[in-house]
Structure formats: C-alpha cells, structure tokens
Design a protein around this motif. Structure first.
Motif, PDB file in Angstrom:
ATOM      1  N   GLN A 177      48.182 -30.057 -40.330  1.00 60.22           N
ATOM      2  CA  GLN A 177      47.830 -29.698 -38.964  1.00 60.22           C
ATOM      3  C   GLN A 177      47.083 -30.825 -38.260  1.00 60.22           C
ATOM      4  N   ARG A 178      46.124 -31.446 -38.979  1.00 58.18           N
ATOM      5  CA  ARG A 178      45.297 -32.486 -38.347  1.00 58.18           C
ATOM      6  C   ARG A 178      44.529 -33.242 -39.421  1.00 58.18           C
ATOM      7  N   LEU A 179      44.002 -34.387 -39.042  1.00 64.80           N
ATOM      8  CA  LEU A 179      43.062 -35.143 -39.850  1.00 64.80           C
ATOM      9  C   LEU A 179      41.701 -34.477 -39.778  1.00 64.80           C
ATOM     10  N   GLY A 180      41.069 -34.257 -40.948  1.00 63.99           N
ATOM     11  CA  GLY A 180      39.765 -33.616 -40.968  1.00 63.99           C
ATOM     12  C   GLY A 180      38.614 -34.583 -41.156  1.00 63.99           C
ATOM     13  N   HIS A 181      38.648 -35.397 -42.230  1.00 61.98           N
ATOM     14  CA  HIS A 181      37.527 -36.303 -42.479  1.00 61.98           C
ATOM     15  C   HIS A 181      37.945 -37.463 -43.364  1.00 61.98           C
ATOM     16  N   VAL A 182      37.067 -38.448 -43.411  1.00 60.24           N
ATOM     17  CA  VAL A 182      37.226 -39.588 -44.308  1.00 60.24           C
ATOM     18  C   VAL A 182      35.915 -39.778 -45.064  1.00 60.24           C
ATOM     19  N   VAL A 183      36.013 -40.190 -46.329  1.00 58.35           N
ATOM     20  CA  VAL A 183      34.849 -40.447 -47.174  1.00 58.35           C
ATOM     21  C   VAL A 183      34.850 -41.919 -47.559  1.00 58.35           C
ATOM     22  N   LEU A 184      33.694 -42.566 -47.402  1.00 53.49           N
ATOM     23  CA  LEU A 184      33.551 -43.993 -47.657  1.00 53.49           C
ATOM     24  C   LEU A 184      32.410 -44.238 -48.637  1.00 53.49           C
ATOM     25  N   GLU A 185      32.559 -45.274 -49.457  1.00 53.32           N
ATOM     26  CA  GLU A 185      31.478 -45.752 -50.330  1.00 53.32           C
ATOM     27  C   GLU A 185      30.896 -47.009 -49.727  1.00 53.32           C
ATOM     28  N   THR A 186      29.569 -47.165 -49.809  1.00 50.55           N
ATOM     29  CA  THR A 186      28.919 -48.319 -49.224  1.00 50.55           C
ATOM     30  C   THR A 186      27.704 -48.735 -50.041  1.00 50.55           C
ATOM     31  N   ARG A 187      27.462 -50.046 -50.090  1.00 56.31           N
ATOM     32  CA  ARG A 187      26.267 -50.574 -50.744  1.00 56.31           C
ATOM     33  C   ARG A 187      25.054 -50.536 -49.824  1.00 56.31           C
ATOM     34  N   VAL A 188      25.289 -50.315 -48.533  1.00 55.96           N
ATOM     35  CA  VAL A 188      24.197 -50.326 -47.546  1.00 55.96           C
ATOM     36  C   VAL A 188      24.155 -48.966 -46.860  1.00 55.96           C
ATOM     37  N   PHE A 189      23.959 -47.940 -47.656  1.00 55.96           N
ATOM     38  CA  PHE A 189      24.069 -46.565 -47.170  1.00 55.96           C
ATOM     39  C   PHE A 189      23.123 -46.274 -46.003  1.00 55.96           C
ATOM     40  N   ALA A 190      21.838 -46.603 -46.136  1.00 55.09           N
ATOM     41  CA  ALA A 190      20.870 -46.259 -45.095  1.00 55.09           C
ATOM     42  C   ALA A 190      21.198 -46.961 -43.784  1.00 55.09           C
ATOM     43  N   ARG A 191      21.560 -48.253 -43.864  1.00 53.42           N
ATOM     44  CA  ARG A 191      21.905 -48.982 -42.649  1.00 53.42           C
ATOM     45  C   ARG A 191      23.161 -48.419 -42.001  1.00 53.42           C
ATOM     46  N   ALA A 192      24.179 -48.113 -42.827  1.00 52.60           N
ATOM     47  CA  ALA A 192      25.422 -47.576 -42.283  1.00 52.60           C
ATOM     48  C   ALA A 192      25.193 -46.194 -41.664  1.00 52.60           C
ATOM     49  N   LEU A 193      24.416 -45.349 -42.341  1.00 55.67           N
ATOM     50  CA  LEU A 193      24.121 -44.019 -41.812  1.00 55.67           C
ATOM     51  C   LEU A 193      23.488 -44.114 -40.430  1.00 55.67           C
ATOM     52  N   ASP A 194      22.447 -44.925 -40.301  1.00 55.00           N
ATOM     53  CA  ASP A 194      21.760 -45.032 -39.016  1.00 55.00           C
ATOM     54  C   ASP A 194      22.678 -45.601 -37.941  1.00 55.00           C
ATOM     55  N   TRP A 195      23.584 -46.499 -38.316  1.00 54.28           N
ATOM     56  CA  TRP A 195      24.507 -47.065 -37.332  1.00 54.28           C
ATOM     57  C   TRP A 195      25.405 -45.977 -36.748  1.00 54.28           C
ATOM     58  N   TYR A 196      25.975 -45.124 -37.582  1.00 53.01           N
ATOM     59  CA  TYR A 196      26.860 -44.070 -37.078  1.00 53.01           C
ATOM     60  C   TYR A 196      26.095 -43.053 -36.232  1.00 53.01           C
ATOM     61  N   LEU A 197      24.843 -42.797 -36.581  1.00 55.59           N
ATOM     62  CA  LEU A 197      24.048 -41.851 -35.804  1.00 55.59           C
ATOM     63  C   LEU A 197      23.613 -42.477 -34.479  1.00 55.59           C
ATOM     64  N   ASP A 198      23.139 -43.733 -34.527  1.00 57.33           N
ATOM     65  CA  ASP A 198      22.628 -44.384 -33.318  1.00 57.33           C
ATOM     66  C   ASP A 198      23.737 -44.795 -32.362  1.00 57.33           C
ATOM     67  N   THR A 199      24.858 -45.279 -32.901  1.00 56.71           N
ATOM     68  CA  THR A 199      25.914 -45.847 -32.061  1.00 56.71           C
ATOM     69  C   THR A 199      26.914 -44.801 -31.608  1.00 56.71           C
ATOM     70  N   LEU A 200      27.327 -43.910 -32.519  1.00 49.88           N
ATOM     71  CA  LEU A 200      28.386 -42.944 -32.220  1.00 49.88           C
ATOM     72  C   LEU A 200      27.860 -41.522 -32.040  1.00 49.88           C
ATOM     73  N   GLY A 201      26.555 -41.309 -32.195  1.00 44.68           N
ATOM     74  CA  GLY A 201      25.969 -40.007 -31.897  1.00 44.68           C
ATOM     75  C   GLY A 201      26.317 -38.913 -32.880  1.00 44.68           C
ATOM     76  N   MET A 202      26.688 -39.273 -34.098  1.00 41.79           N
ATOM     77  CA  MET A 202      27.021 -38.268 -35.088  1.00 41.79           C
ATOM     78  C   MET A 202      25.742 -37.687 -35.686  1.00 41.79           C
ATOM     79  N   ILE A 203      25.830 -36.501 -36.314  1.00 41.40           N
ATOM     80  CA  ILE A 203      24.662 -35.827 -36.868  1.00 41.40           C
ATOM     81  C   ILE A 203      24.972 -35.352 -38.284  1.00 41.40           C
ATOM     82  N   VAL A 204      23.936 -35.256 -39.113  1.00 42.43           N
ATOM     83  CA  VAL A 204      24.109 -34.941 -40.526  1.00 42.43           C
ATOM     84  C   VAL A 204      24.099 -33.440 -40.752  1.00 42.43           C
TER      85      VAL A 204
END
Length: 372
Positions: A177-204
């Motif tokens: 029906q549709r794309l639901g989500h993507v899961v990524l692995e990262t060595r810089v988890f805290a920096r990446a998390l804050d980037w998606y929240l600050d730049t794209l307005g996503m929430i946890v």
C-alpha cells in the motif's frame, strides 16, 4: 494536556529529569512523511522481478531507473538507479508545503532544485551527520490510487459476520500500500538524532537505552513526523547506535495479516529468504515479516501499526532482543546482523578508532543487548 508515557499508553517508563525531550523547540520545518528511498543496483531486471514478487507496482521504468510504488495515491515508494554496486543512497522526505523548501534552503545554505521524480516537483538536497544524502521534496503530481487487496471478513466469537462462505486468501504477492519507515545504523547517533529533530521537525515516540547505562543516554530512537493532532505512524525513521553507518531495513504496509502471511508463502515458494517473522512488535505494535532481496537488502511487510498524535511523549525502555516482539519466533542472527562478516569486523575496528560515539563499553553493551 499532553499524554505521558507513565499513563501506560505505550511504555512503562517515561523520561527522567534532564533526559532528552525527544523533540526540538523550534525546528526549521516539519516534514509530513517519508516520500521514497533511493538505491543503486547493477541489475534492474532482477530488481524488478523481486519488486513484483514482493508486491510493488511499477510507477516508471527506463534503461537507468526503476520507480516502485504502492497502491495508495501519492509519491513512489522507491527508486532504484543502475549502478556498479548494490548500495543504499538515502531517504527522501515529503515537505508539507512548497514554501517549506525555500525556508529549508535558506536555513541550510542550499538551493531548491528540480526533482527527478515521475510527475515532476522540487527538492532540497541535504547531508545528515551520518553522511546519508537526505532529500526533502514537494512533488508536482500525485500518482493515482490502484486497486486494493480487500481485507478478509473475520468472525470473532459471537460476532459472526461470515456465514456459508469459506475463507481462502489467494496465494499471490502481498500488495504494497505504501512505504512506512526506514531503519538506519549510525556511529553518531546523538548528532544524527538532533539533526532530524532540529532540521526536519520530527519527534521521538520511543527511546531505547543500554541496560545499566541509561545515564549515557539513548542508543536507539523510533521517530515520527509531527502533524499536530493528526495521528501518524509510530515511526517513520528509526535509528540505532552501531559500529557502521548504513541501511538496516525498510517497511511497507500491506492490508492485513492474511495478506502478509499469504504473500510470505508466495515469496517462500519462489526461493527468497525470510529473515524473521511472522510476529508482532512491541515498539510500534506492527505485525511483521522480514525478507531479503537478491542483493541482501532487508525489507519488511507490516500491518496494523500504532498511530500517535503530537501530544504523546516518548517512552523509555532497555534495549534487548527479547524486547523486539510481543509474540513470534525468536529473532534470527540474520535479522540481528550478528554474523562476524569481514565487513562487520572492519566496521568495528574503524568505529573504535574514529571520532564518533562508539567505545568499548558501548560495543559490549550492544553485544549484550543482542543476546538478551
């Protein structure tokens, strides 16, 4: 009044004083959804065969590009471009309005460009802290809806809605029906998390932490789009700390459990490898079934996921393999990526030597979580 994790809505625990709030106070924009994912593969013919078997529709096909879609109206789910190796490029997110692209471009020092998507559109190209190219798009035309697989009529106890009719779900591909989500692995988890929240307005929606190491902060986050009072998928993006920077899996919604199970039998008969399933998750509650495509990328069929509005606060839970599912078979080594492959060993060595958030203590904690 906001709902909290302590009300038992989705997690037994909420944040402690001073822990990450799970959202930015003043994000640049708020993306509306995940639009599509971008890959490169050398063999588009083989990719198309799997795509049809998995349940995608074909939105467009050229000598160099394959655009895949679901049955819902909207944007494509995935684009596969011809390349020398098989690799994940990055995600594309959908801007809520066209003006958000201008705001994002000004804030990040980038440009608004034409999007190479069927039907046209505009795009801002970014790079997240993990090194993934991230696109934010506003499409010119929506793909029209396609016919659906209809959910089966079920009998529940004394609620008998189906009489004198047998139940025979067809053995055919699960219709995406549709794309639901993507899961990524990262060595810089805290920096990446804050980037998606600050730049794209996503929430946890939910944080996971290493058991006994909560004071060091979360090591995984299930992140949703913020559309205010409109309830949306529990997670559109999930990220976890690890020794590598890379794609883990992506998930595609199907009609119901019978569609998911019958489609799985169809894939099994054609020789594809099931990675893990069928079961029901804890974070997000989805019914799930994971498969490997011929290039070893993991894709998930899912149904019946949680939907959260903006007023639900993050839950907190320890990271463990046993916490991945409410029921179903044990998580496999393939799903967990637990095999000591040469690439995995190189990732570990590079992570422990590099400027990132991995260290021996966290590596041991992640290994412990994978076996708990």
């Amino acid at each position: 009044m906001s709902k909290t994790a302590h009300q038992g809505l989705h997690s037994e625990r909420g944040a402690l004083r001073g822990e990450h709030p799970g959202r930015a106070r003043n994000p640049v924009i708020k993306v509306a959804d995940l639009a599509w994912l971008e890959f490169e593969k050398p063999d588009l013919d083989r990719a198309e065969v799997f795509a049809r078997d998995f349940g995608f529709g074909i939105a467009a096909r050229t000598e160099r590009e394959l655009w895949l879609r679901g049955s819902f109206a909207g944007s494509p789910c995935m684009v596969i471009r011809r390349g020398r190796t098989s690799r994940f490029i990055g995600p594309a997110f959908r801007a809520a309005v066209r003006a958000d692209l201008d705001r994002l471009a000004r804030a990040t020092g980038t440009d608004v460009r034409d999007a190479d998507v069927p039907g046209g559109g505009r795009v801002v190209n970014l790079l997240d802290p993990s090194g993934f190219p991230v696109r934010v798009v506003h499409c010119g035309e929506k793909l029209p809806a396609l016919p659906e697989q209809q959910p089966l009529l079920l009998n529940f106890g004394t609620d008998r809605r189906r009489t004198n009719v047998t139940q025979r779900p067809p053995r055919e591909p699960s219709r995406i029906q549709r794309l639901g989500h993507v899961v990524l692995e990262t060595r810089v988890f805290a920096r990446a998390l804050d980037w998606y929240l600050d730049t794209l307005g996503m929430i946890v929606s939910d944080f996971l932490f290493l058991d006994g190491r909560r004071e060091r902060g979360p090591t995984m986050a299930f992140i949703r789009c913020d559309q205010g009072s409109l309830a949306v998928d529990h997670h559109t993006l999930a990220m976890h700390l690890g020794p590598g920077n890379g794609y883990v899996h992506s998930a595609y919604q199907v009609t119901d459990l019978d569609s998911l199970a019958a489609g799985g039998e169809y894939l099994n008969e054609r020789g594809y490898q099931r990675s893990w399933g069928i079961g029901r998750h804890i974070q997000g509650s989805q019914l799930f079934d994971y498969w490997r495509d011929p290039d070893r990328f993991m894709l998930e069929h899912f149904a019946d996921g949680d939907l959260f509005s903006c007023d639900l606060e993050p839950g907190w839970a320890p990271m463990s393999t046993s916490g991945l599912a409410q029921w179903g078979p044990p998580a496999t080594r393939d799903f967990l990526g637990a095999g000591p492959s040469p690439q995995r060993i190189r990732d570990v060595v590079q992570a422990l030597r590099g400027d990132n958030e991995m260290d021996p203590s966290r590596l041991l904690g992640l290994l412990k979580a994978a076996h708990s």
